[in-house]
Design an enzyme around this catalytic site. Structure first.
Site, PDB file in Angstrom:
ATOM      1  N   SER A  82       0.806  -1.221   0.000  1.00 31.87           N
ATOM      2  CA  SER A  82       0.000   0.000   0.000  1.00 31.87           C
ATOM      3  C   SER A  82       0.838   1.269   0.000  1.00 31.87           C
ATOM      4  CB  SER A  82      -0.934   0.016   1.221  1.00 31.87           C
ATOM      5  OG  SER A  82      -0.188  -0.105   2.423  1.00 31.87           O
ATOM      6  N   ASP A 393      -4.389   7.369   8.106  1.00 31.47           N
ATOM      7  CA  ASP A 393      -5.492   6.534   8.578  1.00 31.47           C
ATOM      8  C   ASP A 393      -5.089   5.512   9.628  1.00 31.47           C
ATOM      9  OD1 ASP A 393      -3.977   4.842   7.074  1.00 31.47           O
ATOM     10  OD2 ASP A 393      -5.531   4.322   5.620  1.00 31.47           O
ATOM     11  N   HIS A 396      -1.134   4.389   7.062  1.00 28.80           N
ATOM     12  CA  HIS A 396      -0.495   5.014   5.905  1.00 28.80           C
ATOM     13  C   HIS A 396      -0.193   6.492   6.146  1.00 28.80           C
ATOM     14  CE1 HIS A 396      -3.184   1.693   4.549  1.00 28.80           C
ATOM     15  NE2 HIS A 396      -2.040   1.300   4.008  1.00 28.80           N
TER      16      HIS A 396
END
Length: 431
Positions: A82, A393, A396
């Site tokens: 990610s 969040d 990240h």
């Protein structure tokens, strides 16, 4: 500390054309001066200048690192999780991203687990390339400047629990490699059957672009995360698994090197996982360091980085024609937690988009989710000043933090060898 850098044999390099022109002009001036007569002192100055230009030209030819031209990467191929996913997981599982993801730059969810752009976006932009399209995105996708095989929640090794039955991506690094093989073979087959012109209408890279591309890697954090959250697994067990994780990375690197024909590789180490709210909230009793990060978890990340760096040293020996740059992302990211105010940030340990507790993070509801508070349903939104926040969040980073990290690592100050991003096609001649 490092010997002279040499250009890769597979890459075309154009030396400073201006050197030739200056030498010619000075020679002409000397000839004219001899014809019409010029004071001796002026002639000596011109002669010295000529020798200097010849020396500059000679040095440029022998060691182009002194030249002004940068690496010309026509494409980027990225592998990762990610931290560099530009839409892979969102294409495979569309329910994963909802507003306010993407609010800062794209003004809508754009496949990225952030409020805006990622480090890989800034890397592409620095070479004046389009943002990378996810390999898994089949709608209106352009691959003429590379492709992104990264997906959020990806690991290096096969994970024990896979989405939708678990928390990790089915597209771990082995699969990303096979996707790249498929990507390249489809291009080659199409080109052979229909000719170069038709292949280009598919918006695929040119044949030589695979060799001249930059290959980037940012993966490993989720392998550690899986171990941390596994039942009956200790920190020591996760630490013990690191060599096997890195061996799997090396195997995939070798496979990608062999199939791609590429020669330029840019490898990020993993960040300070112990500073992320999802770790801090789930392991409240873990020892904290001086800035409030979970010390044992960061120590595992540091050990992973140590083993990864040693693996890169070996890969350089295995592939002497390759330029393999190891990038210390950990140190740059950790500076956001040790000196946030120095760089214009605040509350680095607290999620901007989240709900609950000291770190504004909860496993029960994530960014963009809904929750009942005092009998009313509310949407978990972002904080008011995302531009000064580090964490987006709970897992990240924000676009602002990603830009900060890019600005630091692109200089070469955190690279081994210490070459800036725009010189990533060069390598040390001895390791």
């Amino acid at each position: 500390l490092y010997p002279p850098r040499l250009p890769l044999l597979s890459l075309d390099y154009k030396p400073l054309k201006g050197s030739y022109l200056i030498i010619i002009i000075i020679i002409i001036i000397i000839i004219i001066s001899n014809i019409f007569g010029l004071p001796c002192s002026n002639m000596e100055s011109l002669t010295s200048l000529l020798y200097s230009c010849i020396l500059l030209w000679f040095v440029t030819m022998i060691d182009p690192i002194f030249a002004s031209e940068h690496c010309d990467f026509p494409a980027i191929f990225n592998f990762g999780d990610s931290n560099s996913d530009t839409g892979g997981l969102a294409s495979a599982f569309p329910v994963f991203l909802t507003p306010p993801y993407g609010e800062t730059y794209f003004h809508e969810p754009a496949g990225r687990f952030s409020d805006g752009r990622l480090i890989i976006d800034f890397i592409a932009k620095s070479f004046e390339l389009p943002y990378l399209s996810a390999y898994l995105n089949s709608l209106g996708t352009k691959f003429d400047h590379g492709a992104n095989f990264a997906t959020a929640a990806s690991t290096i090794r096969l994970p024990n629990r896979i989405i939708p039955g678990g928390g990790f991506s089915p597209f771990y690094l082995d699969i990303q490699y096979t996707q790249f093989v498929r990507f390249k073979s489809v291009y080659e087959t199409t080109r052979k059957r229909s000719g170069k012109t038709h292949a280009q209408t598919w918006l695929m890279p040119k044949d030589e672009d695979f060799k001249r591309a930059l290959y980037t890697f940012d993966i490993g954090q989720n392998d550690l995360g899986e171990g941390f959250f596994a039942n009956n697994t200790s920190i020591q067990d996760v630490n013990a698994s690191v060599p096997d994780i890195v061996n799997s990375f090396s195997t995939n690197f070798k496979n990608i090197y062999n199939i791609s024909g590429g020669r330029s590789f840019w490898i990020h180490n993993t960040g300070p996982i112990g500073c992320l709210p999802y770790i801090l909230a789930n392991f409240p009793s873990a020892e904290r360091d001086e800035v409030g990060c979970a010390k044992p978890f960061n120590e595992v990340a540091q050990y992973f980085n140590y083993v990864l760096k040693q693996a890169v040293v070996q890969l350089r020996k295995d592939f002497p024609l390759a330029a393999i740059t190891y990038v210390d992302v950990y140190s740059v990211k950790y500076s956001l937690f040790t000196e946030p105010h120095k760089y214009g940030f605040e509350l680095p340990l607290v999620a901007c988009c989240g709900y609950g507790g000291k770190y504004n993070y909860s496993d029960s509801v994530g960014c963009g989710g809904t929750i009942i508070v005092n009998g009313s349903q509310i949407i978990v939104g972002s904080c008011g000043r995302v531009s000064v926040r580090v964490n987006w969040d709970g897992i990240h980073y924000t676009e602002a933090a990603n830009k900060y990290v890019f600005d630091k690592i692109s200089t070469g100050a955190f690279s081994d060898p210490p070459l800036p991003l725009r010189r990533a096609c060069y390598k040390s001649s001895v390791y």
